[in-house]
Motif scaffolding. Structure first.
Motif, PDB file in Angstrom:
ATOM      1  N   GLY A 385      -6.090   4.532   9.899  1.00  0.00           N
ATOM      2  CA  GLY A 385      -5.653   3.251   9.360  1.00  0.00           C
ATOM      3  C   GLY A 385      -5.638   3.232   7.846  1.00  0.00           C
ATOM      4  O   GLY A 385      -4.800   2.557   7.234  1.00  0.00           O
ATOM      5  N   VAL A 386      -6.533   3.998   7.208  1.00  0.00           N
ATOM      6  CA  VAL A 386      -6.585   4.029   5.743  1.00  0.00           C
ATOM      7  C   VAL A 386      -5.271   4.566   5.178  1.00  0.00           C
ATOM      8  O   VAL A 386      -4.747   4.054   4.184  1.00  0.00           O
ATOM      9  N   TYR A 387      -4.696   5.598   5.827  1.00  0.00           N
ATOM     10  CA  TYR A 387      -3.435   6.175   5.332  1.00  0.00           C
ATOM     11  C   TYR A 387      -2.263   5.262   5.650  1.00  0.00           C
ATOM     12  O   TYR A 387      -1.295   5.194   4.887  1.00  0.00           O
ATOM     13  N   LEU A 388      -2.359   4.541   6.777  1.00  0.00           N
ATOM     14  CA  LEU A 388      -1.321   3.570   7.123  1.00  0.00           C
ATOM     15  C   LEU A 388      -1.279   2.469   6.068  1.00  0.00           C
ATOM     16  O   LEU A 388      -0.212   2.052   5.623  1.00  0.00           O
ATOM     17  N   GLU A 389      -2.450   2.005   5.643  1.00  0.00           N
ATOM     18  CA  GLU A 389      -2.517   0.987   4.585  1.00  0.00           C
ATOM     19  C   GLU A 389      -1.966   1.530   3.270  1.00  0.00           C
ATOM     20  O   GLU A 389      -1.190   0.867   2.583  1.00  0.00           O
ATOM     21  N   GLN A 390      -2.391   2.761   2.909  1.00  0.00           N
ATOM     22  CA  GLN A 390      -1.987   3.312   1.609  1.00  0.00           C
ATOM     23  C   GLN A 390      -0.494   3.588   1.555  1.00  0.00           C
ATOM     24  O   GLN A 390       0.158   3.329   0.548  1.00  0.00           O
ATOM     25  N   ILE A 391       0.066   4.109   2.652  1.00  0.00           N
ATOM     26  CA  ILE A 391       1.499   4.423   2.621  1.00  0.00           C
ATOM     27  C   ILE A 391       2.335   3.139   2.570  1.00  0.00           C
ATOM     28  O   ILE A 391       3.459   3.128   2.078  1.00  0.00           O
ATOM     29  N   GLY A 392       1.749   2.037   3.036  1.00  0.00           N
ATOM     30  CA  GLY A 392       2.435   0.748   2.924  1.00  0.00           C
ATOM     31  C   GLY A 392       2.413   0.188   1.514  1.00  0.00           C
ATOM     32  O   GLY A 392       3.153  -0.744   1.198  1.00  0.00           O
ATOM     33  N   ARG A 393       1.546   0.769   0.648  1.00  0.00           N
ATOM     34  CA  ARG A 393       1.426   0.290  -0.735  1.00  0.00           C
ATOM     35  C   ARG A 393       1.917   1.328  -1.743  1.00  0.00           C
ATOM     36  O   ARG A 393       1.612   1.222  -2.926  1.00  0.00           O
ATOM     37  N   LEU A 394       2.653   2.347  -1.286  1.00  0.00           N
ATOM     38  CA  LEU A 394       3.055   3.454  -2.172  1.00  0.00           C
ATOM     39  C   LEU A 394       3.826   2.966  -3.389  1.00  0.00           C
ATOM     40  O   LEU A 394       4.717   2.125  -3.283  1.00  0.00           O
ATOM     41  N   ARG A 395       3.482   3.555  -4.537  1.00  0.00           N
ATOM     42  CA  ARG A 395       4.215   3.258  -5.770  1.00  0.00           C
ATOM     43  C   ARG A 395       4.929   4.481  -6.313  1.00  0.00           C
ATOM     44  O   ARG A 395       5.840   4.370  -7.120  1.00  0.00           O
ATOM     45  N   ALA A 536      18.412  14.267   2.040  1.00  0.00           N
ATOM     46  CA  ALA A 536      17.584  14.052   0.845  1.00  0.00           C
ATOM     47  C   ALA A 536      18.074  12.892  -0.037  1.00  0.00           C
ATOM     48  O   ALA A 536      17.269  12.014  -0.398  1.00  0.00           O
ATOM     49  N   PRO A 537      19.365  12.835  -0.436  1.00  0.00           N
ATOM     50  CA  PRO A 537      19.796  11.717  -1.307  1.00  0.00           C
ATOM     51  C   PRO A 537      19.579  10.351  -0.666  1.00  0.00           C
ATOM     52  O   PRO A 537      19.128   9.408  -1.330  1.00  0.00           O
ATOM     53  N   ASP A 538      19.902  10.236   0.641  1.00  0.00           N
ATOM     54  CA  ASP A 538      19.714   8.947   1.324  1.00  0.00           C
ATOM     55  C   ASP A 538      18.236   8.572   1.383  1.00  0.00           C
ATOM     56  O   ASP A 538      17.870   7.399   1.261  1.00  0.00           O
ATOM     57  N   THR A 539      17.370   9.585   1.581  1.00  0.00           N
ATOM     58  CA  THR A 539      15.923   9.324   1.663  1.00  0.00           C
ATOM     59  C   THR A 539      15.401   8.809   0.326  1.00  0.00           C
ATOM     60  O   THR A 539      14.651   7.824   0.271  1.00  0.00           O
ATOM     61  N   VAL A 540      15.792   9.468  -0.760  1.00  0.00           N
ATOM     62  CA  VAL A 540      15.345   9.050  -2.095  1.00  0.00           C
ATOM     63  C   VAL A 540      15.826   7.632  -2.393  1.00  0.00           C
ATOM     64  O   VAL A 540      15.075   6.793  -2.897  1.00  0.00           O
ATOM     65  N   ALA A 541      17.090   7.343  -2.053  1.00  0.00           N
ATOM     66  CA  ALA A 541      17.633   5.988  -2.277  1.00  0.00           C
ATOM     67  C   ALA A 541      16.873   4.955  -1.439  1.00  0.00           C
ATOM     68  O   ALA A 541      16.559   3.857  -1.913  1.00  0.00           O
ATOM     69  N   ALA A 542      16.539   5.330  -0.186  1.00  0.00           N
ATOM     70  CA  ALA A 542      15.800   4.408   0.696  1.00  0.00           C
ATOM     71  C   ALA A 542      14.404   4.123   0.141  1.00  0.00           C
ATOM     72  O   ALA A 542      13.916   2.994   0.216  1.00  0.00           O
ATOM     73  N   LEU A 543      13.768   5.144  -0.444  1.00  0.00           N
ATOM     74  CA  LEU A 543      12.437   4.951  -1.024  1.00  0.00           C
ATOM     75  C   LEU A 543      12.493   3.939  -2.170  1.00  0.00           C
ATOM     76  O   LEU A 543      11.612   3.077  -2.294  1.00  0.00           O
ATOM     77  N   ARG A 544      13.510   4.031  -2.985  1.00  0.00           N
ATOM     78  CA  ARG A 544      13.636   3.082  -4.106  1.00  0.00           C
ATOM     79  C   ARG A 544      13.861   1.660  -3.576  1.00  0.00           C
ATOM     80  O   ARG A 544      13.309   0.694  -4.109  1.00  0.00           O
ATOM     81  N   ARG A 545      14.671   1.546  -2.513  1.00  0.00           N
ATOM     82  CA  ARG A 545      14.910   0.211  -1.938  1.00  0.00           C
ATOM     83  C   ARG A 545      13.627  -0.378  -1.354  1.00  0.00           C
ATOM     84  O   ARG A 545      13.456  -1.598  -1.309  1.00  0.00           O
ATOM     85  N   LEU A 546      12.737   0.497  -0.905  1.00  0.00           N
ATOM     86  CA  LEU A 546      11.469   0.039  -0.311  1.00  0.00           C
ATOM     87  C   LEU A 546      10.412  -0.289  -1.358  1.00  0.00           C
ATOM     88  O   LEU A 546       9.282  -0.613  -1.022  1.00  0.00           O
ATOM     89  N   GLY A 547      10.782  -0.161  -2.647  1.00  0.00           N
ATOM     90  CA  GLY A 547       9.864  -0.569  -3.712  1.00  0.00           C
ATOM     91  C   GLY A 547       9.065   0.546  -4.336  1.00  0.00           C
ATOM     92  O   GLY A 547       8.148   0.285  -5.126  1.00  0.00           O
ATOM     93  N   VAL A 548       9.386   1.823  -4.019  1.00  0.00           N
ATOM     94  CA  VAL A 548       8.704   2.949  -4.670  1.00  0.00           C
ATOM     95  C   VAL A 548       9.222   3.041  -6.101  1.00  0.00           C
ATOM     96  O   VAL A 548      10.423   3.201  -6.339  1.00  0.00           O
ATOM     97  N   ARG A 593      -0.478   6.615 -13.727  1.00  0.00           N
ATOM     98  CA  ARG A 593       0.583   5.787 -14.292  1.00  0.00           C
ATOM     99  C   ARG A 593       1.089   4.718 -13.312  1.00  0.00           C
ATOM    100  O   ARG A 593       1.366   3.588 -13.696  1.00  0.00           O
ATOM    101  N   TYR A 594       1.226   5.082 -12.015  1.00  0.00           N
ATOM    102  CA  TYR A 594       1.882   4.167 -11.069  1.00  0.00           C
ATOM    103  C   TYR A 594       0.952   3.577 -10.001  1.00  0.00           C
ATOM    104  O   TYR A 594       1.255   2.527  -9.439  1.00  0.00           O
ATOM    105  N   GLY A 595      -0.141   4.276  -9.675  1.00  0.00           N
ATOM    106  CA  GLY A 595      -1.006   3.789  -8.594  1.00  0.00           C
ATOM    107  C   GLY A 595      -0.931   4.714  -7.391  1.00  0.00           C
ATOM    108  O   GLY A 595      -0.895   5.940  -7.537  1.00  0.00           O
ATOM    109  N   ILE A 596      -0.894   4.147  -6.201  1.00  0.00           N
ATOM    110  CA  ILE A 596      -0.951   4.952  -4.967  1.00  0.00           C
ATOM    111  C   ILE A 596       0.244   5.897  -4.892  1.00  0.00           C
ATOM    112  O   ILE A 596       1.400   5.482  -4.986  1.00  0.00           O
ATOM    113  N   THR A 597      -0.062   7.194  -4.739  1.00  0.00           N
ATOM    114  CA  THR A 597       0.951   8.254  -4.805  1.00  0.00           C
ATOM    115  C   THR A 597       0.882   9.145  -3.576  1.00  0.00           C
ATOM    116  O   THR A 597      -0.200   9.491  -3.107  1.00  0.00           O
ATOM    117  N   ALA A 598       2.065   9.518  -3.050  1.00  0.00           N
ATOM    118  CA  ALA A 598       2.145  10.462  -1.930  1.00  0.00           C
ATOM    119  C   ALA A 598       2.729  11.779  -2.424  1.00  0.00           C
ATOM    120  O   ALA A 598       3.576  11.791  -3.324  1.00  0.00           O
TER     121      ALA A 598
END
Length: 708
Positions: A385-395, A536-548, A593-598
């Motif tokens: 659950g700790v990783y589920l919480e952190q991945i939901g807050r990724l910056r 890869a390009p779609d994934t990176v774009a999706a990450l930005r839309r999700l607030g990363v 610099r950003y906070g929670i990082t994967a």
């Protein structure tokens, strides 16, 4: 000798537990098992409903330890008996009888027979609340305050002030509320239970000239397993004969079937398509990829998320506070303001009932267990659950390049011919490189095979590797060289401007250039690159839309290649030529610099960077033990598109947990506010608590619908 060393020397045995509905019950059961004579240590995993025992204990002894909740125990690998429908379950019969007696009481009351009504209500309370009172009174004597203690005080208090009908209604509603909790946790655990049941219990093994069917536990590594069309594969192995397509959604979450031919790996629990396969078994039943997935997910469910740990601590103090508040409401107004004793005692009892922490305690685990189980069914392993919480807050997210943003397998992208034909050039290059072990040599051979070039009959002799430069060999009567442009500069002198410009253009595109020719002339160039994953390009774009906020690439590759791949993928922060310790520093800088990082990698290399990140994400866990063991999150299908899904799931889980807590506490605050002026009856208070439990359960089930 320390306790851990003693435990290491004892054999641990794991059991499945049926009937666990609350964390308090799990803690009490664990304590009871620890008290058994032959047991040195015990651990209950509430999320997965598992018990691990160090020492000796029979199933009868364990069931006796869980008798307070009518828990049933079975061996870990034993398949559960078919579940009875909810309405047929034995533990519900007391409720049916109590409900019938309540109906008799209502009818008698309506008919004016007060003594018969009271008798029916008393019988309903005793029969419907027998197990509740047994536990609640024992807890009260030991000053252990949980929801059963609260309910026991409330029901006995109602009886003491003559509210027999209210007491009977509360008993029945509480039984229904407990059934709802059982249902909600069973539903949340079912996704993992269904994973366990995907692998067959028997396998067909070739034994000499005959085929025999044996339990999977009796199959040994090296046995040859027969898999007929339409059958499920029972164990992990390697295809030795036959060809087919195999549906691997159970392991990887990938909906399209995978082609399988001799040499291909197959996994337990996957479904064979139209072909006949002979598979050499590589792992025993308890070591298959599916078994490891189930074990890892169940361990993950035992790991409490930070929010869950907070709620558990909060509930520990919350219950005694509710008892104190109820007591104050019952005695202060009559003593200080001259209020009616029976009236205010009734209101205090209503506060006790509404104060039950059921919905609050279940609000987090039911969401976490549902989310982790749902992700596992889609080929994503989240180890707690700790990783589920952190991945939901990724910056910030940092990607490795080779094998993560790229396919990890070089491919020929361009062939430029200066003399002769393209077919002749590829035939000579492939015939020579067939003898080399270099990854780029394999790329040339594959390209020749794809184009149907006939190179296997080309005579090659005197093959020699030129360290750091390339290779040379004799084809026919002439010596040919394949290697870096620098090799040809040393052989034939300065290359023509046209060739130099082409080499620079290829390198600016991130490609590796090989030249082919003889000692006195250049025949052509071959450019190769590790191609970018199409996703890869779609994934990176999706990450930005999700607030990363930041997507980075950290790689040991040289600058030109890294820049080319990074720009194609849409990565903004490209860091090339990094040693492992420099990657570690890069991850630390991103965190600062950003906070929670994967960190996303292959789970084998870059171990320090994966460990330093808040969430280490490994690609391609199917069949890779290292990835399963080292990462916090594993994308089994080696598919980048699973990453945005996982972040969406983490974010949605966080939101749902917060909503659940708000529902549970909000309803209680409203009910408490209604209890003080006397607007709230006992049965309505319990109905509100039951409604909160149902609400948080249904809300958590929405996590099953998070889309990939």
């Amino acid at each position: 000798m320390g306790n851990e060393q003693v435990l290491d020397q004892l054999q641990a045995k794991t059991y499945r537990v049926q009937g666990l509905t609350c964390t308090n019950c799990a803690a009490k059961f664990e304590q009871n098992v620890k008290s058994l004579p032959g047991v040195k240590e015990a651990k209950v995993n509430f999320g997965a409903a598992k018990l691990t025992v160090w020492g000796e204990a029979t199933i009868d002894e364990l069931e006796q330890a869980g008798a307070f909740e009518q828990l049933t125990i079975r061996e870990e690998r034993e398949r559960p008996a078919r579940q009875e429908p909810f309405w047929k379950k034995k533990e519900n019969w007391n409720v049916y009888i109590a409900a019938a007696l309540l109906a008799v009481g209502w009818a008698a009351s309506a008919a004016g027979s007060g003594w018969l009504a009271v008798a029916a209500y008393v019988a309903a309370i005793v029969i419907g609340g027998y197990s509740l009172f047994r536990t609640g009174l024992r807890n009260l004597l030991r000053w252990q305050f949980d929801m059963k203690t609260l309910m026991t005080i409330a029901i006995l208090g109602a009886a003491a002030i003559g509210e027999w009908q209210e007491g009977a209604v509360v008993v029945i509603l509480f039984a229904i509320s407990e059934a709802l909790e059982r249902y909600s946790m069973d539903r949340a655990r079912r996704s993992i239970a269904s994973l366990m049941e995907m692998a067959p219990v028997e396998a067909t093994i070739r034994h000499g000239a005959e085929e025999i069917t044996v339990p999977v536990e009796d199959v040994r590594v090296g046995d040859v397993m027969i898999v007929k069309p339409g059958e499920k594969i029972a164990l992990d192995g390697v295809v030795v004969n036959g060809a087919s397509t195999v549906h691997e959604a159970a392991i990887t979450g990938e909906s399209l079937p995978a082609e399988k031919a001799p040499g291909a790996a197959v996994f337990a629990g996957t479904l064979n398509g139209e072909g006949f396969l002979e598979v050499e078994v590589t792992k025993q039943a308890d070591e298959t990829t599916l078994a490891k997935m189930v074990d890892l997910v169940e361990e993950a469910q035992a790991e409490r998320a930070p929010m869950q740990a907070f709620i558990d601590r909060f509930a520990r103090y919350y219950t005694p506070v509710i008892i104190a508040v109820a007591l104050l409401i019952a005695i202060v107004p009559p003593l200080v303001m001259g209020g009616e004793w029976l009236d205010w005692v009734y209101r205090g009892l209503a506060v006790l009932v509404i104060g039950c922490p059921c919905a609050l305690v279940i609000s987090t685990p039911v969401a976490i267990v549902t989310a982790i189980g749902s992700a596992a069914r889609r080929g994503v392993l989240i180890k707690g659950g700790v990783y589920l919480e952190q991945i939901g807050r990724l910056r910030a997210v940092a990607f490795d390049k080779t094998g993560t943003l790229t396919k990890g397998e070089p491919a020929v992208t361009d062939v430029v011919v200066y003399e002769g034909t393209r077919e002749r050039l590829l035939a000579i290059a492939a015939a020579i490189e067939k003898r080399s072990q270099h990854p780029l040599a394999s790329a040339i051979v594959r390209r020749a095979e794809e184009e149907g070039t006939l190179f296997l009959d080309v005579p090659v002799g005197e093959f020699q590797s030129l360290t750091g430069q390339g290779v040379k060999a004799v084809v026919g009567s002439e010596t040919y060289y394949i290697g870096s442009p620098a090799l040809f500069t040393s052989l034939i002198g300065e290359l023509p401007d046209e060739v130099e410009q082409q080499i620079v253009a290829f390198r600016n595109e991130g490609k590796t250039v090989m030249a082919i020719g003889t000692a006195d002339r250049l025949l052509g160039l071959v450019a190769a690159a590790d191609p970018l994953r199409p996703s890869a390009p779609d994934t990176v774009a999706a990450l930005r839309r999700l607030g990363v906020a930041e997507v980075a690439m950290v790689t040991g590759d040289h600058e030109q290649t890294a820049q080319a791949v990074g720009h194609q993928a849409g990565v903004s922060d490209i860091r090339a030529g990094l040693l492992p310790e420099q990657k570690l520093s890069a991850i630390r800088e991103l965190k600062q610099r950003y906070g929670i990082t994967a960190m996303v990698g292959d789970g084998v290399n870059d171990a320090p960077a994966l460990a330093a990140a808040d969430v280490g994400v490994a690609m391609g866990g199917a069949g890779t033990d290292a990835a399963l063991e080292t990462a916090d999150v594993v994308l089994m299908a080696d598919d980048l598109r699973q990453l945005p899904y996982t972040i969406r799931l983490g974010s949605r889980t966080l939101a749902i947990v917060k909503q659940n807590i708000a529902f549970a506490l909000g309803l209680k605050v409203l009910a408490l506010a209604a209890a003080i002026p006397g607007w709230l009856t006992l049965w309505l208070a319990l109905f509100a608590d039951m409604g909160a439990t149902l609400l948080v359960t249904l809300n958590s089930m929405r996590l099953l619908r998070v889309k990939e």
